[in-house]
Design an enzyme around this catalytic site. Sequence first.
Site, short mmCIF file in Angstrom:
data_model
loop_
_atom_site.label_atom_id
_atom_site.label_comp_id
_atom_site.label_asym_id
_atom_site.label_seq_id
_atom_site.Cartn_x
_atom_site.Cartn_y
_atom_site.Cartn_z
N GLY A 159 0.80 -1.22 0.00
CA GLY A 159 0.00 0.00 0.00
C GLY A 159 0.83 1.27 0.00
O GLY A 159 2.02 1.27 -0.34
N CYS A 160 0.20 2.36 0.43
CA CYS A 160 0.80 3.69 0.31
C CYS A 160 2.05 3.87 1.16
O CYS A 160 2.88 4.73 0.88
CB CYS A 160 -0.22 4.76 0.68
SG CYS A 160 -1.66 4.82 -0.41
N ASN A 161 2.19 3.09 2.22
CA ASN A 161 3.38 3.20 3.07
C ASN A 161 4.60 2.52 2.47
O ASN A 161 5.73 2.71 2.92
CB ASN A 161 3.13 2.59 4.44
CG ASN A 161 2.60 1.16 4.37
OD1 ASN A 161 1.42 0.98 4.16
ND2 ASN A 161 3.46 0.17 4.52
N ALA A 162 4.42 1.72 1.42
CA ALA A 162 5.46 0.80 0.94
C ALA A 162 6.71 1.48 0.42
O ALA A 162 7.77 0.86 0.37
CB ALA A 162 4.89 -0.12 -0.13
N MET A 358 2.07 6.56 5.09
CA MET A 358 1.02 5.87 5.85
C MET A 358 0.24 4.96 4.91
O MET A 358 0.08 5.27 3.73
CB MET A 358 0.05 6.90 6.47
CG MET A 358 0.73 7.91 7.38
SD MET A 358 1.46 9.30 6.49
CE MET A 358 -0.01 10.23 6.04
#
Length: 371
Positions: A159-162, A358
Amino acid sequence: MILDEEIARPDTVGRTADAWAAGRRGPAILGVGTANPEDCYSQADLLDMYAIEDRRIRSVFLNSAIDRRFLTVPPPGADGRPRPETQGELLAKHKARGTELGARALQSCLKRIDAAVSDIDYLVCVSSTGLLTPGFSALLIRELGIPTSCSRLDIVGMGCNAGLNALNATTGWATANPGGLALMVCVEVCSAAYVFDGTMRTSVVNSLFGDGAAAVAVAHGTERPGPQVLKYASRIVPDAVDAMRYDWDDEQGKFSFFLDRDVPYVVGAHAEDVIGNLLSGTGVRRSEIAHWLIHSGGKKVIDSVAVNLGLTGYDVRHTTSVLRDFGNLSSGSFLFSYERLLQEGVVRPGDYGVLMTMGPGSTLETALVRY
């Protein structure tokens, strides 16, 4: 040895932090490159294109703090609206457009540091908007002629934290291989993860994400200039594991992304904890952070993090401008902000910065850098 009471004294804090940073000598971020599709749409364009008249959905789009997004929209069908895509077509779009965007971002990054694809020793590819085997690392090696001896890693589905999870792996490799050149590429074709069914669930997602790729070059033990990555800190909130997810929708016969309405508050509530852990033991105070590069997760997410960390509009100016001009670019968003910071030309040697992303888990990832 530095005593605890020395760290607390105002006249020694800066020297303590500088001494700590000098002892770390972390791997350096050498350069960044980004890429987007050619086609760009305003929120009003998309509402008109899909003939959306529901006032609630229109409000979500028009009050998102997003002016435009770069997207790969399918051609119109018999009714004049963009034609619905099957899951197979979405996966094919993810592969084709992702390879193209990733290649352009990687080449842009290499050009900025005056390097060639033949110089790449390690390649990390990140994506959360489709399933692909072999992954983008293999496809980019074939597409660009990267040495076949290049070590590689694909990070999928975080996801966006990756982006920061992958940067951690990238800097780890660079530290273990002094002089080697590592490239990380975030490839997010978010339009390959869209479902259009007229519900508020999908409309929130469809109003937010855009297509884009970002690449960053990292090396350790070289004379090339660039901010040093000094430390990472993470925080996962298992109680919110279902708050952000990409799973199968039986009714639509497609994968579908879900965002819980409380996501901004969950993220914001834990932001101070993870920043506290990041700065612990460094001698760096939060007030000494000159540059904040935070994931452009959405207006409410940005506001929640800013309030909980006491950040100003100026502190998050690149985060908000990237959201405005590109939407949420998932794992690569923070690198678009980093590119804008470099273009601004305000960074001074010795400045400290924080990178924050995040995403699902729910997860917060952070890194401390020194320019």
